[in-house]
Structure formats: structure tokens, C-alpha cells
Design a protein around this motif. Structure first.
Motif, short mmCIF file in Angstrom:
data_model
loop_
_atom_site.label_atom_id
_atom_site.label_comp_id
_atom_site.label_asym_id
_atom_site.label_seq_id
_atom_site.Cartn_x
_atom_site.Cartn_y
_atom_site.Cartn_z
N GLY A 55 26.00 -4.47 46.78
CA GLY A 55 26.37 -5.46 47.78
C GLY A 55 26.04 -5.11 49.21
O GLY A 55 26.36 -5.86 50.13
N GLU A 56 25.42 -3.97 49.43
CA GLU A 56 25.07 -3.53 50.78
C GLU A 56 23.54 -3.47 50.94
O GLU A 56 22.82 -3.11 50.01
N VAL A 57 23.09 -3.82 52.14
CA VAL A 57 21.66 -3.73 52.44
C VAL A 57 21.26 -2.26 52.56
O VAL A 57 21.87 -1.52 53.33
N GLN A 58 20.24 -1.87 51.80
CA GLN A 58 19.77 -0.48 51.84
C GLN A 58 18.38 -0.36 52.48
O GLN A 58 18.11 0.58 53.22
N ILE A 59 17.50 -1.32 52.17
CA ILE A 59 16.13 -1.26 52.68
C ILE A 59 15.75 -2.64 53.21
O ILE A 59 15.92 -3.65 52.52
N LEU A 60 15.25 -2.70 54.43
CA LEU A 60 14.73 -3.92 55.03
C LEU A 60 13.21 -3.86 55.02
O LEU A 60 12.63 -2.80 55.32
N ILE A 61 12.55 -4.97 54.68
CA ILE A 61 11.09 -4.99 54.58
C ILE A 61 10.55 -6.16 55.39
O ILE A 61 10.93 -7.31 55.17
N GLU A 62 9.66 -5.86 56.32
CA GLU A 62 8.98 -6.89 57.10
C GLU A 62 7.50 -6.88 56.71
O GLU A 62 6.87 -5.80 56.63
N CYS A 63 6.94 -8.05 56.45
CA CYS A 63 5.59 -8.15 55.89
C CYS A 63 4.62 -8.80 56.88
O CYS A 63 4.99 -9.69 57.64
N LYS A 64 3.38 -8.35 56.80
CA LYS A 64 2.29 -8.96 57.53
C LYS A 64 1.12 -9.14 56.57
O LYS A 64 1.07 -8.53 55.51
N ALA A 65 0.16 -9.98 56.94
CA ALA A 65 -1.00 -10.22 56.08
C ALA A 65 -1.82 -8.95 55.92
O ALA A 65 -1.90 -8.12 56.84
N SER A 66 -2.44 -8.79 54.75
CA SER A 66 -3.20 -7.57 54.46
C SER A 66 -4.45 -7.46 55.32
O SER A 66 -5.07 -6.40 55.38
N THR A 67 -4.84 -8.55 55.96
CA THR A 67 -6.05 -8.52 56.80
C THR A 67 -5.82 -7.79 58.12
O THR A 67 -6.78 -7.45 58.81
#
Length: 360
Positions: free
Chosen positions: A74-86
Motif C-alpha cells: 500500500g505504499e509507493v516504493q518506486i516512481l517512474i517517469e517516462c520519455k520517448a525512446s527517441t
């Protein structure tokens, strides 16, 4: 498949498909979600484990989203922000991560374009995401020393204390390694002065700097070449019968220098150079050594006759844990033979010579 094999399998997919991926959503579907599920082991379709478009009110920035939040208990452990592979992920792309890092329980944040994964924590100040990553994983050039550290973030092996305790060393060792590599490619004034003042007693003038720039560069390249050749001598120690008038040229200086200037997406490894020299030594029983050349690519290392990709002598598939020697028949059909060690290439000497005879 074990963890390393799964990672290498995804890396192969990235190599094969990266050129066809043009948007952030395509990057998520093709690379990022498979990394979360296959590598880290979290169920991307279970909102108790992975929350897409994670939202939390942060100060005056209401409704801002982070692409994924990985949850545990129930707790946030990892945050992930994504960008295009280009595009290359840069710290200025991580504004949401900075804000969310301080308002959630997360101790780990990742910025990624699906190819390069930059992992951050809060070494410099508690609850404030560092400006520099402690771990950078490039799926096109996997540093094997980082694999156990990445595995610590997986669902089955998650160990936050171990991750954080190792983060500081990883952060600085990684930066130092990249700095050393950069200095070997293009030495800075500080690097040149460092060595010059240890071997030259005079003043470090402009003329001296200009003179020693080429000397330090040359010495650095020769040092790498000699290190490679030491490995090659070991690999060639088993010996091979060659024509008495055609001694194989085992110098790796042209190869090593070419590798220093190569696009960083393609890294020629010492094992590939050793394998190349073994194949070359075998081929020299039939032709002059200077006719045997190499070309490295993202998927395999090719050994060619006359630098002609229509005349492949062998292919070295060394980008995964299991290494293979690829040999092509007269119809250009490739058969891969698993290698437990590089010395096993000698077991295929006859087939290698047959390939050379076929083209000459």
C-alpha cells in the motif's frame, strides 16, 4: 530464464525495435511495461502493484501525474517517469519526480526512455531527490556489475536498505568510470597536466601542454592496446597451425583505437576482440592476415573477409550470458554454436577455413 537472461532478452528486443519506436506511448508499451513486468516482476495490470498515471496534489501543482508508481504493502516504493525512446532522458525532464519524491514514501525514482534507465534516491538530503542518478542502466550496453543491484529492486528480491546502502558507492563509481572513459577518448587539460607534471620537471607552459597533449593521448591508447593484447596472448596461448610464411598479425591497436572513437551505443568488448583474433589466427592458415577485418554492430560482432559484409567468416554473438559462434554455409544460412569458453572456437577451425576458401 534467470534474471540476467531476462534482462538480456529485453535488451535484444530494444536493439531490434528501438528504431521503429517514435512516441512516448509506444515506448511505454514496447519497452517500459515489459521492464516493469518481466525484469522487476510487478504485475502492470494489478493496481495494487503498479499504478499508471499516478496522481497526488503537490503544492500549487494540482493533478500533476507521474507515469507509474510501483507499490508495496500500500505504499509507493518506486516512481517512474517516462520519455520517448527517441530522446535521451535528462534531469530537466524529471520535474514531477522531484515534487512527488518529497510528498510520498518513495525512496527510489527512475527516469527512462525505455533504453536508458536512470535511478535516483536521496543521498544528498533526506526526502529530496538527488540531481544525479546512483545507477544508470543502458540496455544497449549493459554493465554486468550493475545487474545484481537492479535485481534488488525486483519484486522477489526487493531490499530497500541494501539498495540505499549501496547507492552512494554506485553513484560515484559510475560517474568515475564514465569520466575515465571520457578522458581516454578526449583528455582534458587537467588530465594532461596531471600526467605531465609527474614526468616532466619544467614549467607547464602553453608549448609544453601542446606537446604533451599528443603524448598523453598516445600513451593512453597504447595502455589500452597493451591491456587488450595481454588478454589476446592468453586467448591465443592454445596455439593454432598456420602457413609458415604467413604469421598471423595479432596486434589490436587499430581495433582498439577504432573502438575509442566508436559511437557509444556500440561497445566492442575485450572478449569480442579476443574472439576476433582467434578467428583471424585460424583464417590466416589460408589467407594473409590483413584481409581479415571486423565490424561491430548492436546485435553481433562480424568477422569479414576483405571488409566485405557479403563475405562473412564468422559472427560472434557475445551480448548475452550464453555466448555463441555463428557460422554461415554456402547459402548464407547461419548456425549458432554455444561457447563455454573462447577456446572452443578452435573446435570450429575447419569450418572457419572452409568459409575463407569459399570467398577467396
Amino acid at each position: 530464464m534467470d534474471f540476467e537472461d531476462r534482462l538480456n532478452a529485453l535488451a535484444t528486443k530494444v536493439r531490434n525495435q528501438a528504431a521503429a519506436i517514435g512516441t512516448e506511448e509506444a515506448t511505454k508499451n514496447a519497452f517500459i511495461m515489459p521492464f516493469i513486468s518481466t525484469i522487476l516482476g510487478y504485475d502492470v495490470f494489478d493496481p495494487l502493484e503498479v499504478v499508471p498515471e499516478f496522481t497526488a496534489d503537490v503544492g500549487i501543482k494540482k493533478g500533476e501525474k507521474v507515469d507509474y508508481a510501483i507499490m508495496r504493502d500500500g505504499e509507493v516504493q518506486i516512481l517512474i517517469e517516462c520519455k520517448a525512446s527517441t530522446g535521451v532522458p535528462k534531469i530537466e525532464h524529471a520535474s514531477q519526480l522531484f515534487r512527488y519524491f518529497s510528498t510520498t514514501n518513495a525512496r527510489i525514482a527512475a527516469l527512462t526512455n525505455g533504453v536508458i534507465w536512470q535511478f535516483y534516491t536521496d543521498l544528498d538530503a533526506p526526502n529530496r531527490m538527488d540531481a544525479k542518478p546512483f545507477l544508470v542502466l543502458d540496455l544497449l550496453d549493459i554493465d554486468e556489475t550493475l545487474i545484481p543491484e537492479v535485481q534488488k529492486m525486483s519484486k522477489d528480491s526487493f531490499d530497500l536498505d541494501s539498495i540505499i546502502s549501496a547507492a552512494e558507492e554506485l553513484k560515484y563509481v559510475g560517474v568515475i568510470k564514465r569520466e575515465i572513459a571520457g578522458q581516454f577518448r578526449e583528455p582534458s587539460d587537467e588530465w594532461i597536466k596531471f600526467f605531465t607534471t609527474r614526468v616532466y620537471d619544467g614549467a607547464f607552459t602553453k608549448n609544453v601542454r601542446e606537446q604533451f597533449t599528443s603524448l598523453v593521448t598516445k600513451a593512453s591508447r597504447q595502455f589500452l592496446t597493451e591491456s587488450v593484447n595481454d588478454r589476446l596472448k592468453t586467448a591465443l596461448g592454445a596455439g593454432v597451425t598456420v602457413a609458415p610464411t604467413e604469421t598471423p598479425d595479432v596486434t589490436s591497436e587499430p581495433v582498439a583505437e577504432d573502438d575509442l572513437n566508436r559511437d557509444t551505443e556500440i561497445e566492442t568488448t575485450l572478449e569480442e576482440l579476443e574472439g576476433y583474433q582467434i578467428v583471424k589466427a585460424i583464417a590466416c592458415g589460408e589467407i594473409k592476415p590483413q584481409r581479415v577485418t571486423q565490424r561491430d554492430a548492436k546485435s553481433y560482432f562480424a568477422v569479414l573477409l576483405d571488409d566485405n559484409n557479403r563475405k562473412p567468416i564468422a559472427r560472434l554473438h557475445f551480448n548475452s550470458r550464453q555466448k555463441y559462434l555463428g557460422l554461415l554455409d554456402e547459402n548464407k544460412t547461419e548456425t549458432r554454436y554455444p561457447l563455454a569458453s573462447l577456446d572452443e572456437i578452435y573446435q570450429h577451425a575447419e569450418a572457419i577455413r572452409e568459409a575463407v576458401v569459399r570467398y577467396r
